[in-house]
Design an enzyme around this catalytic site. Structure first.
Site, PDB file in Angstrom:
ATOM      1  N   GLN A   1       0.817  -1.207   0.000  1.00 44.18           N
ATOM      2  CA  GLN A   1       0.000   0.000   0.000  1.00 44.18           C
ATOM      3  C   GLN A   1       0.853   1.260   0.000  1.00 44.18           C
ATOM      4  O   GLN A   1       2.083   1.205   0.163  1.00 44.18           O
ATOM      5  CB  GLN A   1      -0.934  -0.007   1.217  1.00 44.18           C
ATOM      6  CG  GLN A   1      -0.222  -0.140   2.541  1.00 44.18           C
ATOM      7  CD  GLN A   1      -1.176  -0.411   3.696  1.00 44.18           C
ATOM      8  OE1 GLN A   1      -1.254   0.387   4.628  1.00 44.18           O
ATOM      9  NE2 GLN A   1      -1.890  -1.531   3.659  1.00 44.18           N
TER      10      GLN A   1
ATOM     11  N   HIS B   1       0.365   5.797   1.030  1.00 42.50           N
ATOM     12  CA  HIS B   1      -0.475   6.856   1.589  1.00 42.50           C
ATOM     13  C   HIS B   1      -0.187   8.177   0.892  1.00 42.50           C
ATOM     14  O   HIS B   1       0.951   8.433   0.462  1.00 42.50           O
ATOM     15  CB  HIS B   1      -0.211   7.014   3.090  1.00 42.50           C
ATOM     16  CG  HIS B   1      -0.333   5.747   3.863  1.00 42.50           C
ATOM     17  ND1 HIS B   1      -1.467   4.967   3.836  1.00 42.50           N
ATOM     18  CD2 HIS B   1       0.556   5.110   4.671  1.00 42.50           C
ATOM     19  CE1 HIS B   1      -1.283   3.909   4.608  1.00 42.50           C
ATOM     20  NE2 HIS B   1      -0.069   3.966   5.111  1.00 42.50           N
TER      21      HIS B   1
ATOM     22  N   HIS C   1       4.868   0.278   0.780  1.00 49.63           N
ATOM     23  CA  HIS C   1       5.275  -0.459   1.972  1.00 49.63           C
ATOM     24  C   HIS C   1       4.288  -1.576   2.283  1.00 49.63           C
ATOM     25  O   HIS C   1       3.153  -1.586   1.789  1.00 49.63           O
ATOM     26  CB  HIS C   1       5.401   0.469   3.179  1.00 49.63           C
ATOM     27  CG  HIS C   1       4.119   1.157   3.561  1.00 49.63           C
ATOM     28  ND1 HIS C   1       3.689   2.320   2.954  1.00 49.63           N
ATOM     29  CD2 HIS C   1       3.166   0.848   4.472  1.00 49.63           C
ATOM     30  CE1 HIS C   1       2.537   2.702   3.487  1.00 49.63           C
ATOM     31  NE2 HIS C   1       2.188   1.813   4.408  1.00 49.63           N
TER      32      HIS C   1
ATOM     33  N   ARG D   1      -4.526   0.600  -1.459  1.00 53.94           N
ATOM     34  CA  ARG D   1      -3.956  -0.729  -1.706  1.00 53.94           C
ATOM     35  C   ARG D   1      -3.508  -0.841  -3.156  1.00 53.94           C
ATOM     36  O   ARG D   1      -4.251  -0.515  -4.077  1.00 53.94           O
ATOM     37  CB  ARG D   1      -4.991  -1.828  -1.427  1.00 53.94           C
ATOM     38  CG  ARG D   1      -5.246  -2.105   0.022  1.00 53.94           C
ATOM     39  CD  ARG D   1      -6.000  -3.423   0.204  1.00 53.94           C
ATOM     40  NE  ARG D   1      -6.720  -3.425   1.461  1.00 53.94           N
ATOM     41  CZ  ARG D   1      -8.015  -3.201   1.590  1.00 53.94           C
ATOM     42  NH1 ARG D   1      -8.756  -2.968   0.515  1.00 53.94           N
ATOM     43  NH2 ARG D   1      -8.578  -3.208   2.765  1.00 53.94           N
TER      44      ARG D   1
END
Length: 328
Positions: free
Chosen positions: A97, A99, A175, A195
């Site tokens: 995933q 962010h 990560h 994801r």
């Protein structure tokens, strides 16, 4: 206002979760595969409840909104609690995933926020690995092809880990936590997670947003944090990271004393303490490995008493009023 707040954990069952919160940390947890314990949360409807002192039974939000100066500190007046502290037990691999940063989240996920986070490993089975970055420089087109041909794992930078290894995950860094790892995670108070790949599990992916925010450069060795010893008269003290969102330090306390935690702003602000090893008595609380508390701004100002031969992870927020030197 009381000096130290302790909270009732919020447990989350996950398809990749396990039982280490019970077997390693000795907690009584719900049945099932418990993947996360939200130790301190003010995110959405997941509101941590205080379990000690005069504030017992109240939610954290109730308490800090009623007296923000005493709990969070004057620089946070009118603001919400900025962090989310978790324990994560990964029996199986988590999804790969990424962010977003604050600017992207404000535009495309306005109900949440950007998400910078960091990990500290509390326990790892032999040979356990996590993913932090790409193994080589890539680009949007090439990586899309890896995804479409189900070859994502070929380009991921896997790192074998052990107890107390720490990592900083900047927005954009791909990560994943591997199986067999129990760790602490500190992050911005956000749920903006995209994801990219989920090892064949039938869960939703967020490829378009992920491709928008991914940093396609090769892994940065600085993401693995190295403690930097700094001067302290009261205990051994080293800094892991001091970035634009939070500061993490390791404190080693080996005596019975009343001590003051130095504040990193012009006014005292809250600090979060997690016991990394050992047991201690902090004020009137008996704490053991994995326990997490919040020292209020009042507690920082007045000083706290500690009977301990323990190591602590200390977190502080580098938001309003912060004046510390930033490290990587």
């Amino acid at each position: 206002m009381q000096k130290v707040l302790k909270f009732e954990p919020i447990y989350k069952e996950k398809v990749w979760g396990g039982r280490k919160l019970e077997t390693i940390l000795g907690r009584s947890i719900p049945s099932g595969d418990i993947g996360e314990s939200w130790e301190i949360s003010d995110y959405g409807s997941d509101l941590s409840k205080i379990t000690n002192g005069e504030c017992s039974g109240k939610t954290f939000r109730e308490v800090y909104t009623s007296d923000s100066d005493a709990v969070l500190g004057k620089p946070f007046k009118g603001q919400s609690f900025p962090l989310l502290i978790k324990l994560i037990d990964a029996k199986e691999k988590l999804s790969v995933q990424v962010h977003p940063d604050d600017a992207y989240a404000e535009k495309f996920d306005p109900e949440s926020a950007g998400k910078k986070e960091a990990w500290t490993v509390l326990q790892a089975d032999k040979g356990s690995k996590l993913v932090c970055g790409f193994s080589k420089q890539t680009n949007k087109e090439e990586f899309s092809e890896y995804v479409e041909t189900n070859r994502v794992e070929e380009i991921l930078n896997e790192v074998e880990v052990k107890e107390l290894d720490s990592f900083l995950l900047n927005p954009g860094r791909i990560h994943a936590i591997g199986g067999g790892i129990l760790l602490m995670e500190v992050q911005q108070s956000s749920d903006s997670t995209y994801r990219v790949y989920d090892y064949g599990r039938p869960r939703e992916l967020h490829l378009k947003k992920a491709l928008d925010v991914l940093d396609f450069s090769s892994a940065d060795p600085k993401d693995r944090l190295s403690p930097k010893q700094i001067d302290s008269l009261e205990f051994n003290r080293s800094v892991l990271t001091a970035n634009d969102k939070f500061r993490m330090e390791i404190l080693e306390i080996d005596s019975v004393k009343k001590f003051s935690l130095p504040s990193f702003s012009s006014e005292p602000v809250f600090h979060v303490l997690m016991v990394l090893s050992g047991e201690c008595k902090l004020e009137d609380l008996d704490l053991k490995t994995g326990d997490t508390v919040l020292v209020t701004a009042s507690g920082i100002k007045e000083g706290i008493s500690c009977e301990s031969k323990s190591s602590f992870l200390r977190l502080a927020w580098s938001g309003p009023g912060s004046d510390w030197i930033q490290y990587s």
